[in-house]
Design a protein around this motif. Structure first.
Motif, mmCIF file in Angstrom:
data_model
loop_
_atom_site.group_PDB
_atom_site.id
_atom_site.type_symbol
_atom_site.label_atom_id
_atom_site.label_comp_id
_atom_site.label_asym_id
_atom_site.label_seq_id
_atom_site.Cartn_x
_atom_site.Cartn_y
_atom_site.Cartn_z
ATOM 1 N N CYS A 128 33.193 48.007 14.783
ATOM 2 C CA CYS A 128 33.260 48.801 13.548
ATOM 3 C C CYS A 128 32.008 49.656 13.382
ATOM 4 O O CYS A 128 30.894 49.205 13.616
ATOM 5 C CB CYS A 128 33.420 47.849 12.370
ATOM 6 N N LEU B 244 31.464 51.178 10.414
ATOM 7 C CA LEU B 244 31.278 51.172 8.950
ATOM 8 C C LEU B 244 31.554 52.524 8.298
ATOM 9 O O LEU B 244 30.908 52.881 7.321
ATOM 10 C CB LEU B 244 29.867 50.695 8.592
ATOM 11 N N CYS B 245 32.523 53.240 8.831
ATOM 12 C CA CYS B 245 32.831 54.535 8.230
ATOM 13 C C CYS B 245 33.526 54.362 6.888
ATOM 14 O O CYS B 245 33.512 55.266 6.053
ATOM 15 C CB CYS B 245 33.705 55.361 9.156
ATOM 16 N N CYS C 210 39.034 52.586 6.546
ATOM 17 C CA CYS C 210 40.075 51.570 6.367
ATOM 18 C C CYS C 210 40.103 51.076 4.928
ATOM 19 O O CYS C 210 41.166 50.820 4.367
ATOM 20 C CB CYS C 210 39.835 50.409 7.324
ATOM 21 N N VAL D 190 32.995 45.134 7.012
ATOM 22 C CA VAL D 190 34.325 45.227 6.423
ATOM 23 C C VAL D 190 34.947 43.847 6.526
ATOM 24 O O VAL D 190 34.999 43.281 7.622
ATOM 25 C CB VAL D 190 35.195 46.242 7.185
ATOM 26 N N CYS E 250 41.573 53.969 11.427
ATOM 27 C CA CYS E 250 40.309 53.574 12.059
ATOM 28 C C CYS E 250 39.996 54.472 13.256
ATOM 29 O O CYS E 250 40.803 54.583 14.173
ATOM 30 C CB CYS E 250 40.376 52.115 12.489
ATOM 31 N N ALA F 111 38.101 49.163 16.174
ATOM 32 C CA ALA F 111 37.888 47.990 15.339
ATOM 33 C C ALA F 111 39.207 47.430 14.823
ATOM 34 O O ALA F 111 39.491 46.246 14.958
ATOM 35 C CB ALA F 111 36.960 48.335 14.178
ATOM 36 N N PHE F 112 40.037 48.276 14.232
ATOM 37 C CA PHE F 112 41.415 47.883 13.926
ATOM 38 C C PHE F 112 42.288 48.480 15.026
ATOM 39 O O PHE F 112 42.272 49.686 15.234
ATOM 40 C CB PHE F 112 41.851 48.444 12.571
HETATM 41 S S1 SF4 Z 1 37.966 52.372 9.753
HETATM 42 FE FE1 SF4 Z 1 37.390 51.190 11.540
HETATM 43 S S2 SF4 Z 1 35.301 51.830 12.009
HETATM 44 FE FE2 SF4 Z 1 35.769 52.540 9.954
HETATM 45 S S3 SF4 Z 1 35.002 50.929 8.621
HETATM 46 FE FE3 SF4 Z 1 37.149 50.467 9.005
HETATM 47 S S4 SF4 Z 1 37.140 49.120 10.771
HETATM 48 FE FE4 SF4 Z 1 35.142 50.069 10.661
#
Ligand code: SF4
Ligand SMILES: Cc1cc2nc3c(=O)[nH]c(=O)nc-3n(C[C@H](O)[C@H](O)[C@H](O)COP(=O)(O)O)c2cc1C
Ligand code: SF4
Ligand code: SF4
Ligand code: FES
Ligand code: FES
Lengths: 648, 226, 177
Positions: free
Chosen positions: B152, B154-155, B158, B182, B205, B209-210
């Protein structure tokens, strides 16, 4: 000024007359003012208070005993001022129960003012020196600290009797536009860190569209080394409330918040009392002083997050979220709390307001420097003799502040650096001592006025370690939102930790510098943007120390634990005293067959206890860097420092 | 309603509505600016990824293009030594906390990080910084997708999808600083939370990460972007 | 470990009272959590759920706030709370040595509670007594100029206190038939 309303004046005069009458009666009796701010309490003020009470009761004396705030002389806490007719009013420092009892017996019952432990007189007299007889008195100029310690913060009459709230009365009879003009002319700059002109901020908020408007007092004082705001809240809360009320009236706000950090329970308690009392007197609440102006002030307790001192995070926090900063613009002055125009000012900034309104803008600009008028309040801490609060005109040099006001370095050590402005500020070296302090000069030197925290460092303090300490702090306190701050401070911390533990690489200094520059530019809020300052200034002024750690595995200040070892110098050890053995918490010291003491290097936790414990006539414990496995005392080329323990 | 204005991005004259966010104006005109956190549909820009810096004539320092609104006559440069340097450091910082194993990643070839690297000629490995990633348990509890927090960046996309788009409220940011993450309530498994497994978070995402379980099994199968 | 029925009742009651006092506005979330913690000593899972429900917020949002701020605790604290100041002044005057001394004496790390729930050890960033560094806050008392020896003293006082209490209890038990 226009439309002077006699009703407001009258209402105020009445309040003040009552207060003065009440305090006038006090002047007939002996008065003891005991400082019971947090610093006093930590030094034992509450047991001194009990001793005073007990002894006064025993003698059935008619004495007024009041708890006050911080007088700024924290090094001499517990501290009391005693007023008795026929004697100069005197400060007594470093009190304990015994001294308290003696003061009652010898001074109040009999007439011996115990000059032997008096500290200083408050008024000129023929018997005892005053502050003006010391260098400190020459350099200090107290405005917002003036009444601290001399009034009871939990009794509004003390404040009223000294013309307190007269500025509010004057403000309420004036045009808000005039007030803002006056503050603009005074060139008051925000004392919360960045030094933004307060009048301009107020004007922007007043002119912004949207209602209701808010004023927030930032009392989050998160810099881990500053305690000016705490002292002001604990010692003179009404001064702040008055300033806040004037600000609200000037910008057209009816609701204010005071955001206090929860680590200050006593400040919160005293603020609450102050709010209740001023509301009861009609100085807050509905129809303030019969002017038709309504004002509500609410307390909001922080929950332990340094970043909440940043104004957008503070607002998010009051709104009930995690304290995460937002991009500016919009600035709070146009879109702040609940999206409405909001002024955020620091405790000190607001505490100046009543004085400026009372004495005029030109009085204020006559103090300090042209671009930073007024005074600066510093919290002196660290290796300086007279730790505590100092208020000096802007433009005072660091040397005067540290050597004349602060009385120099403890234990005759050598000055090394002064850390100004906490995690956002920097470390200035000896060559900067003649720098005159104001917002701009500090910024140029790479430090920052910040919150007024000033920690003096001596030859025993390692500059890489201090940089590591601050990065550890900002890294823990980063909200984690943005990439540069969340990950950049972590990377810098890891590199610095590596250096202090002897794992530094030659390229680390350049990498630190590059990262620091990028974090400064790339971070979203002030926390990230200023977090590299401790690193940048220590590299700029103390690069050889970094190099010694990296190239030689040596900590020149003998501070970094991984790079030092403890030894007992055979020639100096008395062999028979055994004090060190008792002092060691982990039984790492043993007696050799020849009675000399030795230290098992693998057991030693480097707690420094033995060094402190070794009696000054022997000073047999030494630290070596780089660490030596056995006791190679006398070896050349490594730093050796002897036990130095003057006052144990 | 808003008036049309013209501005210049990288010597190209473009038209836009006044007050629009520069990032989207540039992207709509085929000018790429690296970005992870901003969403066109979102009410508020969070400006957290710090990758979208550009230079604007008249401003002393680079600014994030997602927070910058366009105005008449604005002159923008998407590349400059300073912008490139910030991107290089910001990107490497993100990589330093991102478990890199592209070849086996379900999002291989569709990952926004790979796209940024390709567009800007950056390496997908650490050159100056130390690896910070800690081993994290992959949450495989949902039926068809997984959540791997070690990927992730941390954008926050999601969370936006979950809370604002499908209005479920199963995931959010927890903790702070380097511990920010998250997660669900009490950092538990998605299947034990109120998650409806709608896959909104998976679709949005930008990294691995997802991800869908089927993509992991067939890592090289390239699906069409939605 | 799920709380017992009694504990659940206690938590519900505490949260109920706080909500009644402070209302159920979003902006009251932080004061509410502070109120709950003041009553219960920490934020139990059940309490966070109850608050989320009353404020109509996603549970994870309440958890996010509860884990963002230093002051919120998710586990019950020890009987005595020891907070070692790790502010600048205290650090430079040996605060880290004091923290280590506590860690060594109590055999726990900063942020932990002893298995017998007697002590919890925390760090705090400056309590505003920098002039008297290094500082430790023991329960509600600020101790100034603490040395490793004083650390032993502080803990010894509590130990003696506890032993006395235990003796007292035993005596009282003995008196009962
Ligand atoms: S969209 Fe993906 S990269 Fe962005 S915060 Fe959620 S899990 Fe993390
Ligand atoms: C990380 C960070 C922490 C801050 N902490 C404080 C603080 O504790 N007290 C304060 O008054 N201002 C603090 N500030 C500054 C505030 O954001 C804001 O500028 C200030 O309160 C404005 O008041 P002033 O104009 O009176 O200085 C901090 C800023 C940052 C970036
Ligand atoms: S600079 Fe640090 S504290 Fe500020 S928003 Fe970014 S991560 Fe949060
Ligand atoms: S799949 Fe679950 S976590 Fe993801 S958006 Fe949907 S409800 Fe939220
Ligand atoms: S897209 Fe602008 S900061 Fe993330
Ligand atoms: S640094 Fe410890 S009280 Fe301020």
């Amino acid at each position: 000024m226009n439309s002077v309303s006699p009703a407001i004046e009258q209402a105020y005069q009445l309040l003040r007359a009552e207060a003065q009458q009440k305090t006038e009666i006090l002047k007939e009796k002996p008065v003891i003012l005991l400082g019971t701010a947090t610093c006093g309490r930590a030094a034992g003020a509450m047991s001194v208070l009990a001793a005073f009470q007990d002894e006064i009761a025993k003698h059935q004396l008619d004495v007024v005993l009041r708890e006050t705030g911080c007088m700024g002389h924290c090094y001499a806490e517990p501290l009391a001022a005693i007023f008795k007719k026929g004697f100069p009013p005197l400060y007594y420092g470093s009190l304990d129960e015994g001294k308290a009892r003696r003061l009652v017996n010898d001074y109040l019952v009999n007439d011996d003012p115990c000059y032997e432990f008096a500290m200083v007189a408050l008024e000129p007299n023929d018997f005892f020196p005053t502050f003006d007889d010391y260098p400190r008195g020459i350099y200090e100029k107290r405005i917002i600290l003036a009444d601290c310690g001399l009034i009871d913060p939990e009794d509004i009459d003390h404040y009223l009797a000294r013309d307190g709230y007269s500025a509010l009365a004057k403000a309420l009879t004036s045009d808000p536009a005039w007030l803002i003009e006056e503050i603009k002319t005074s060139k008051l700059r925000g004392r919360g860190g960045a030094g933004f002109p307060t009048g301009i901020k107020w004007e922007a908020c007043k002119n912004a569209h949207g209602a209701p408007k808010y004023v927030i007092c930032n009392a989050d004082e998160g810099d881990p080394g500053a305690f000016v705001d705490r002292a002001l809240l604990e010692s003179n809360p009404h001064q702040l409330l008055e300033g806040l009320a004037i600000a609200a009236y000037a910008v057209g706000a009816k609701q204010c918040y005071i955001y206090v950090r929860s680590e200050y329970p006593l400040a919160i308690k005293r603020l609450k009392t102050a709010l209740e009392q001023s509301t009861a007197r009609g100085l807050l609440g509905q129809n303030v002083l019969d002017s038709g102006f309504n004002l509500e002030i609410r307390l909001f307790q922080g929950s332990g997050a340094f970043v909440c001192g940043e104004e957008t995070a503070l607002i998010t926090s009051i709104e009930g979220h995690a304290g995460i900063p937002n991009h500016r613009p919009p600035y709070p002055a146009t879109a702040g709390l609940h999206g409405k125009p909001t002024v955020i000012n620091n405790v000190k900034t607001l505490s100046y307001i009543p004085h400026i309104i009372r004495n005029g803008a030109s009085w204020f600009t006559s103090i300090g420097t042209p671009n930073s008028p007024g005074t600066a309040v510093f919290a002196l801490a660290g290796k300086v003799v007279s730790t505590g609060l100092a208020e000096v005109p802007m433009g005072t040099s660091l040397r005067h502040l540290i050597y004349d006001v602060g009385n120099g370095i403890k234990d005759d050590k050598k000055f090394k650096a002064v850390q100004i402005g906490g995690p956002s500020g920097g470390c200035l070296p000896e060559s900067s001592l003649d720098l005159t302090i104001d917002f701009d000069s500090l910024q140029q030197a790479g430090a920052m006025m910040g919150s007024g925290g000033m920690v003096v460092l001596d030859e025993d303090d390692c500059m890489v370690e201090i940089a590591r300490f601050f990065l550890d702090f900002t890294q823990k306190e980063s909200c984690g939102k943005c990439t540069f701050c969340r990950l950049g401070t972590k990377q810098m911390l890891d590199i610095l930790t590596g250096i202090t533990e002897g794992r530094g690489r030659e390229q680390d200094i350049d990498l630190l510098w590059d990262l620091a520059e990028d974090i400064k530019l790339g971070s979203l809020c002030g926390l990230g943007k200023t977090s590299p300052n401790p690193v940048l200034t220590t590299i700029r002024y103390f690069r050889p120390e970094y190099e010694a750690h990296i190239r030689e595995g040596r900590c020149p200040a003998l501070m970094c634990k991984s790079l030092i070892s403890y030894h007992i110098e055979p020639d100096l050890c008395s062999k028979l005293c055994n004090v060190c053995i008792g002092s060691c918490p982990v039984e790492a010291i043993y007696t050799r067959p020849d009675m000399l003491k030795g230290i098992y290097p693998d057991k030693c936790v480097k707690c420094n206890s033995c060094m402190v414990a070794c009696p000054p006539q022997y000073k047999a414990v030494v630290k070596l860097s780089p660490p030596a496995p056995e006791s190679p005392v006398g070896e050349r080329g490594s730093e050796v420092e002897q036990a130095n323990n003057p006052d144990h | 309603m808003s008036k049309l204005i013209t501005l210049i991005i990288d010597d190209k004259q473009v038209e836009a509505k006044e007050g629009e966010r520069l990032l989207w104006v540039a992207l709509d005109n085929g000018i790429y600016i690296p970005h992870l956190c901003d969403l066109r549909m979102a009410r508020r820009t969070v400006a957290s990824c710090r990758l979208c810096f550009v230079e604007i004539e008249g401003l002393p320092n680079p600014v994030t293009s997602c927070t910058q609104t366009v105005s008449e006559g604005m002159v923008v440069r998407t590349r400059s030594p300073r912008v490139d340097r910030l991107l290089r450091t910001g990107f490497e910082l993100l990589l330093s906390n991102h478990r890199l194993h592209c070849a086996k990643c379900a999002k291989n070839k569709r990952c926004e990080l790979q796209k940024i690297a390709k567009e800007r000629g950056l390496k997908l490995k650490l050159t100056r910084l130390r690896q910070l990633v800690k081993e994290a348990q992959i949450d495989e509890s949902p039926g068809v997708f997984c959540y791997d927090s070690s990927k992730c960046v941390l954008c926050g996309r999601c969370i936006w999808a979950d809370q604002e788009q499908v209005k479920v409220g199963a995931i959010g940011f927890i903790r702070r600083g380097i511990g920010r993450k998250v997660a669900t309530f009490e950092d538990g498994l998605l299947a034990d939370s109120i998650c409806t497994q709608c896959e909104a978070c998976v679709k949005i995402c930008p990294v691995g990460a997802f991800y869908l379980k089927e993509d992991e099994r067939k890592p090289y199968k390239i699906k069409k972007e939605c | 470990m799920d709380p017992s029925a009694d504990e659940q009742e206690l938590i519900r009651a505490a949260v109920g009272t706080v909500l009644q006092d402070l209302g159920i506005e979003r902006a009251s979330l932080i004061p509410i959590l502070q109120g709950v913690q003041n009553r219960l000593g920490y934020l139990p899972s059940l309490a966070m759920r109850q608050v989320a429900e009353a404020l109509q917020l996603p549970e994870v949002e309440v958890f996010g706030v509860g884990t963002f701020y230093n002051q919120f605790r998710l586990n019950p604290p020890g009987k005595h709370q020891i907070k070692v100041c790790m502010g600048t002044a205290c650090h430079m005057m040996g605060g880290h040595i004091i923290l280590e001394s506590f860690e060594r004496r109590l055999s726990i790390l900063e942020g932990e509670t002893t298995p017998d729930r007697e002590y919890s050890l925390e760090r705090v960033a400056c309590v505003g007594c920098c002039a008297l560094a290094p500082v430790v806050v023991v329960d509600d008392n600020v101790e100034a100029r603490v040395s490793p020896i004083r650390v032993d003293g502080i803990l010894l006082t509590f130990d003696i206190e506890r032993q006395q209490e235990e003796r007292q209890e035993k005596r009282e038990e003995g008196r009962e038939p």
